[in-house]
Design a protein around this motif. Structure first.
Motif, PDB file in Angstrom:
ATOM      1  N   HIS A  43     -11.940  55.143  -5.726  1.00 29.75           N
ATOM      2  CA  HIS A  43     -11.021  54.050  -6.037  1.00 29.75           C
ATOM      3  C   HIS A  43     -10.784  53.237  -4.755  1.00 29.75           C
ATOM      4  N   SER A  44     -10.151  52.112  -4.867  1.00 23.23           N
ATOM      5  CA  SER A  44     -10.132  51.146  -3.762  1.00 23.23           C
ATOM      6  C   SER A  44      -8.879  51.188  -2.897  1.00 23.23           C
ATOM      7  N   ASP A  45      -8.090  52.250  -2.972  1.00 21.97           N
ATOM      8  CA  ASP A  45      -6.929  52.348  -2.084  1.00 21.97           C
ATOM      9  C   ASP A  45      -7.389  52.337  -0.629  1.00 21.97           C
TER      10      ASP A  45
ATOM     11  N   GLU B 221      -6.013  52.988   3.202  1.00 24.20           N
ATOM     12  CA  GLU B 221      -4.897  53.599   3.913  1.00 24.20           C
ATOM     13  C   GLU B 221      -5.184  53.652   5.416  1.00 24.20           C
TER      14      GLU B 221
ATOM     15  N   THR C  36      -0.503  51.242   3.408  1.00 25.85           N
ATOM     16  CA  THR C  36      -1.424  51.515   2.307  1.00 25.85           C
ATOM     17  C   THR C  36      -1.521  50.281   1.418  1.00 25.85           C
TER      18      THR C  36
ATOM     19  N   LYS D 233      -3.113  48.895  -2.306  1.00 23.89           N
ATOM     20  CA  LYS D 233      -3.678  49.233  -3.600  1.00 23.89           C
ATOM     21  C   LYS D 233      -4.696  48.166  -4.005  1.00 23.89           C
ATOM     22  N   PRO D 234      -5.595  48.493  -4.925  1.00 30.29           N
ATOM     23  CA  PRO D 234      -6.538  47.479  -5.415  1.00 30.29           C
ATOM     24  C   PRO D 234      -5.793  46.261  -5.964  1.00 30.29           C
TER      25      PRO D 234
ATOM     26  N   GLN E 183      -4.225  44.143  -4.061  1.00 30.80           N
ATOM     27  CA  GLN E 183      -3.203  43.712  -3.110  1.00 30.80           C
ATOM     28  C   GLN E 183      -3.836  43.020  -1.900  1.00 30.80           C
TER      29      GLN E 183
ATOM     30  N   GLY F  42     -10.238  55.029  -0.669  1.00 31.25           N
ATOM     31  CA  GLY F  42     -10.351  55.871  -1.854  1.00 31.25           C
ATOM     32  C   GLY F  42     -10.051  57.324  -1.562  1.00 31.25           C
TER      33      GLY F  42
ATOM     34  N   THR G 102      -9.273  44.300  -2.753  1.00 32.54           N
ATOM     35  CA  THR G 102      -8.342  44.342  -1.630  1.00 32.54           C
ATOM     36  C   THR G 102      -8.703  43.265  -0.611  1.00 32.54           C
TER      37      THR G 102
END
Length: 588
Positions: free
Chosen positions: A336-338, A340, A363, A365-366, A368, A401, A528
């Protein structure tokens, strides 16, 4: 001969080519012995008045056959040996270019562009000569010289051969002495050429700045001074080369004198015939090349050795950024595209006592967008460099991710990122070609769509050749804003999961900036974005804005929250709003 040991890897790969080529070269040397021998036989028959027309045509025919054989043999060895040298040149150039492509920022900081160009041109050519002219010279000198000496002994006289060739050892001694001097001189010469190459590249790249500040004349004088210094250094090379050639001519002349004087004595004593003396003098002409070849060979070998050492110094350097900790089975598309960031501290490798970043934690999130603002040198671009893995020597981690980016293969990580740097780089090709650089298989419709999102399409359509317009070197025919928007279009066409704009809107007007940001917001709904800028209007709609000072976060939040804090962000916003209004009034 150490250079041949260094190039052993190449000769092992192409041993069949060189074995056959050397064999043809040796046969050429043997074929060269035939004409002098025939001339001697003809001279003896003429001296005895015994030659007939049959003998005359027979000897002439043999000389023609020898000449034809020499033609075929020379054609074969030249295509094999010089062809092999061309292959070496190709492999070295490819190896150097591939090495440049995998090296990181530190390598290019330590090696100037002019130096790298000199290594890939002059140095490669010098090494190529070792595998071409060098092989020819060493084999031909040994084979032709050795066979000729044997022929002199067998067909003429041992005593005459030994006495006539007395100067040969002197030539070898002097060649060794001059070879050592030549190595040092040529190494300095190549370094001087690299320096001059650097100066030329720098001056041409900065020609606008030189002319703007009226420094063209001063820079020309500086260039001319460097040229004079390079010539002085090259004179040392020419000095040692020119000292050897006259010495070789002197020793060869001495050989002829000895042969004629002592040979005449032997003829008078009836120890040898006139025909044998004629053959011997002709054989001496075959010895001229081997004698000169010694000096020529040392010239090639010393130059090639110095150049190969310079190339090797580049090739042994290793990139600091590698995939040694990466998981080759990890597929970034499965993550996933988080995004951090947990950076406790970071310092550049050449200044480890001075932290550039400290306590950077956030952090995304996708979907943002992160805004990075602050004064020049606050650490905005440095933070982006860490995400691009230009440096790995930081305390903490960056995760994409949920996985540390150092575990993601570098190629996959960079494919997931579209980056628009502060300094745009455009290639000297068409507008369409520059935009499609990030996706060579893109259709014209996709290219135009990316240009529209970047607010560039109308500008392009107003140009005579439209999307086929050649932008010139580094986009010299375009304005600063057009170059920035073209770089943005290129990044959007890549359609990556992360978009980075590093002060990429600084040269566009407020209206165009608004259009681009509106388009980006629609484009990045599931992706992102990181936007670093000095213009707060570029980040006002970001989901998180970080204000950096001395590498630390001093303010953070969304636009309205930061205005309420009455800190640096609020003061800078008021100042830029005032500047914008003043600019509008001036325009009106």
């Amino acid at each position: 001969m150490g250079i041949y040991q260094k190039l052993g890897w190449f000769f092992k790969q192409h041993k069949k080519r060189y074995i056959f080529g050397i064999a043809m070269l040796m046969l050429t040397s043997l074929a060269n012995l035939v004409p002098p021998r025939i001339l001697g036989l003809m001279a003896d028959q003429l001296n005895k008045k015994q030659i007939t027309w049959f003998s005359y045509f027979k000897y002439t025919g043999l000389i023609l056959v020898a000449a034809l054989s020499l033609y075929v043999l020379r054609l074969l060895w030249r295509s094999l040996i010089w062809g092999g040298a061309t292959i070496l040149e190709k492999e070295l150039r490819a190896k150097l270019f591939a090495h440049f492509m995998k090296m990181d920022r530190t390598f290019f900081q330590n090696n100037r562009t002019g130096d790298l160009m000199a290594h890939a041109t002059n140095d490669v050519m010098a090494v190529q000569e070792v595998a071409g002219d060098g092989i020819l010279t060493v084999v031909d000198a040994i084979t032709l010289g050795g066979c000729t000496a044997v022929a002199m002994i067998l067909f003429v006289d041992l005593r005459l051969t030994l006495i006539a060739l007395l100067p040969m050892p002197l030539l070898a001694i002097f060649a060794r002495y001059f070879g050592d001097k030549l190595y040092v001189a040529y190494d300095k010469s190549q370094a001087a050429f690299s320096k001059l190459n650097n100066k030329t590249q720098e001056s041409v790249s900065g020609i606008k700045v030189l002319k703007t500040f009226g420094q063209a004349k001063q820079d020309t004088n500086s260039f001319n001074k460097m040229v004079d210094e390079t010539i002085c250094i090259n004179k040392q090379v020419f000095k040692w080369q020119s000292m050897f050639d006259p010495l070789g001519s002197l020793l060869i002349g001495l050989t002829y004198v000895i042969a004629i004087i002592y040979g005449s004595i032997l003829v008078n004593n009836q120890s040898i015939t006139v025909g044998q003396l004629v053959s011997f003098v002709a054989y001496i002409s075959n010895m001229v090349w081997p004698m000169f070849a010694i000096g020529y060979l040392f010239n090639i070998l010393e130059r090639g050795s110095a150049s190969y050492d310079r190339i090797e110094k580049l090739l042994v350097q290793k990139p600091l950024i590698t995939d040694k900790n990466a998981d080759s089975l990890l597929n970034i598309q499965d993550l996933h595209s988080d995004l951090e960031f947990n950076i406790d501290s970071f310092a550049y490798p050449d200044d480890v006592d001075h932290n550039i970043l400290k306590n950077i934690h956030f952090t995304l999130k996708p979907g943002q967008t992160l805004g990075l603002v602050g004064k020049v040198g606050a650490g905005k671009t440095t933070l982006i460099k860490l995400l691009l893995r230009e440096y790995d020597n930081y305390a903490g981690n960056i995760k994409f991710g949920g996985e540390n980016i150092q575990k993601i293969p570098l190629k996959e990580l960079l494919e997931a990122i579209s980056y628009v740097p502060q300094k745009n780089f455009l290639f000297s090709t068409t507008i369409a070609g520059n935009i499609a650089f990030s996706n060579p298989y893109a259709t014209m419709d996709e290219i135009q769509a990316a240009a529209k999102k970047a607010g560039l399409h109308d500008d392009i359509m107003a140009m005579p050749e439209q999307y086929e317009t050649i932008v010139g070197e580094k986009g010299v025919s375009l304005s600063g804003g057009q170059r920035q928007r073209m770089s943005i279009a290129r990044a959007l066409l890549k359609d990556s999961r992360v978009l980075i704009l590093d002060d990429a809107l600084s040269a566009v007007d407020a209206k165009t900036e608004g259009i681009i940001l509106h388009n980006l917001k629609a484009e990045m709904h599931d992706k992102t974005a990181l936007i670093a800028s000095h213009k707060l209007s570029s980040v006002m709609d970001a989901d998180l804005i970080l204000v950096l000072k001395h590498g630390q976060i001093v303010e953070q939040g969304v636009h309205d929250e930061l205005l309420k804090q009455k800190g640096w962000y609020a003061k800078m916003w008021e100042r830029q709003e005032l500047q914008s209004k003043v600019g509008e009034n001036i325009d009106e």
